[in-house]
Scaffold this motif. Structure first.
Motif, PDB file in Angstrom:
ATOM      1  N   THR A   7      27.517  55.130   4.886  1.00  0.00           N
ATOM      2  CA  THR A   7      26.551  54.359   5.862  1.00  0.00           C
ATOM      3  C   THR A   7      25.774  55.275   6.775  1.00  0.00           C
ATOM      4  N   PRO A   9      23.981  56.672   9.748  1.00  0.00           N
ATOM      5  CA  PRO A   9      24.006  56.440  11.039  1.00  0.00           C
ATOM      6  C   PRO A   9      22.831  55.884  11.719  1.00  0.00           C
ATOM      7  N   PRO A  10      23.392  54.922  12.789  1.00  0.00           N
ATOM      8  CA  PRO A  10      22.083  53.909  13.384  1.00  0.00           C
ATOM      9  C   PRO A  10      20.811  54.771  13.937  1.00  0.00           C
ATOM     10  N   GLN A  11      21.224  56.076  14.366  1.00  0.00           N
ATOM     11  CA  GLN A  11      20.067  56.695  15.108  1.00  0.00           C
ATOM     12  C   GLN A  11      19.401  57.487  14.017  1.00  0.00           C
ATOM     13  N   LYS A  12      19.748  57.453  12.620  1.00  0.00           N
ATOM     14  CA  LYS A  12      18.859  58.128  11.568  1.00  0.00           C
ATOM     15  C   LYS A  12      18.163  57.157  10.774  1.00  0.00           C
ATOM     16  N   TYR A  13      16.985  57.565  10.079  1.00  0.00           N
ATOM     17  CA  TYR A  13      16.067  56.588   9.467  1.00  0.00           C
ATOM     18  C   TYR A  13      15.852  57.263   7.980  1.00  0.00           C
ATOM     19  N   SER A  29      13.242  52.707   8.052  1.00  0.00           N
ATOM     20  CA  SER A  29      14.318  51.816   8.343  1.00  0.00           C
ATOM     21  C   SER A  29      15.651  52.628   8.798  1.00  0.00           C
ATOM     22  N   ASN A  30      16.244  52.133   9.575  1.00  0.00           N
ATOM     23  CA  ASN A  30      17.911  52.614   9.824  1.00  0.00           C
ATOM     24  C   ASN A  30      18.816  51.937   9.203  1.00  0.00           C
ATOM     25  N   ALA A  32      19.860  49.120   9.863  1.00  0.00           N
ATOM     26  CA  ALA A  32      20.855  48.467  11.144  1.00  0.00           C
ATOM     27  C   ALA A  32      19.849  47.705  11.800  1.00  0.00           C
ATOM     28  N   LYS A  34      16.490  47.866  12.342  1.00  0.00           N
ATOM     29  CA  LYS A  34      15.348  48.291  12.426  1.00  0.00           C
ATOM     30  C   LYS A  34      14.412  48.709  11.130  1.00  0.00           C
ATOM     31  N   THR A  35      13.480  48.083  10.823  1.00  0.00           N
ATOM     32  CA  THR A  35      12.697  48.427   9.399  1.00  0.00           C
ATOM     33  C   THR A  35      11.176  47.965   9.988  1.00  0.00           C
ATOM     34  N   ASP A  65      14.323  62.550  12.957  1.00  0.00           N
ATOM     35  CA  ASP A  65      15.274  61.348  12.938  1.00  0.00           C
ATOM     36  C   ASP A  65      15.484  61.183  11.378  1.00  0.00           C
TER      37      ASP A  65
END
Length: 216
Positions: A7, A9-13, A29-30, A32, A34-35, A65
């Motif tokens: 998966t 990481p939520p801070q990565k896009y 998008s991440n 999670a 945020k898209t 990011d």
């Protein structure tokens, strides 16, 4: 034995680009919650403004990011496809991150994944009276896509014969415009591959013009 999927990481896009038509499409998008995605009809100005549009679009995220990049590799217009692939390769090289080159036709098939249980045949006009054709089996439950007949340049007669001889019932999708709207599908397909552990280097991202890959 089931392979555990990675998966993001939520801070990565992840960033995707679509330039195979006069339209320009970006998505980020991440995965999670945020898209963002946007499409602009730039026509002949695409090559002149693509970098500025990208700089504006990526904010508030930064280049640091990004975990990976995806790009529509074609089939499509020669110049637009080349511009997108070159930009994705350049970013991948400079940022040292993977670059996924995704079929334009596969993205169209994926965009219809919730509309049919049949295989999806995608047809796109090509030059000199020919067509691009491909047949994909999409499983929205397992998030898998399989090419039953890979992207191929054919005569209309050969394509009709291919459809007639296909052992699987399929839904035919005719596509001519509005392809940049599938930039989010390009992103989703690349994420499927990324989750499976694939990490293609920028050198592996090659455009598909309906013939042998062309070095750029």
């Amino acid at each position: 034995m089931t392979t555990e999927l990675t998966t993001l990481p939520p801070q990565k896009y992840a960033l995707s680009l679509h330039t195979t038509t006069p339209e320009l499409g970006f998505a980020i998008s991440n995965f999670a919650g945020k898209t963002r995605a946007n499409v602009w009809n730039l026509g002949r100005d695409l090559s002149s403004y693509i970098h500025q549009y990208l700089i504006d679009f990526i904010q508030p995220q930064t280049w640091a990011d990004l975990e990976f990049i995806a790009v529509a590799k074609g089939p499509g217009g020669f110049t637009g496809t080349r511009i997108g692939v070159v930009l994705a390769r350049t970013l991948g090289q400079q940022l040292n991150i993977p670059v996924f080159a995704i079929s334009t036709l596969a993205a169209v098939a994926w965009s219809h994944k919730n509309h049919t249980q049949k295989a999806i045949a995608v047809e796109m006009p090509a030059q000199r009276g020919k067509v691009f054709g491909a047949i994909y089996q999409v499983n929205s439950h397992t998030s898998e896509i399989t090419a039953l007949f890979p992207d191929t340049l054919l005569t209309p007669e050969a394509w009709q014969e291919t459809l007639a001889n296909c052992n699987t019932e399929s839904q035919l999708i005719h596509t001519t415009s509005g392809l940049a709207a599938t930039v989010t599908d390009i992103l989703e397909l690349s994420y499927l591959e990324w989750r499976q552990g694939k990490r293609p280097q920028w050198l592996e991202a090659l455009p598909y013009y309906g013939q042998h890959p062309v070095e750029i």
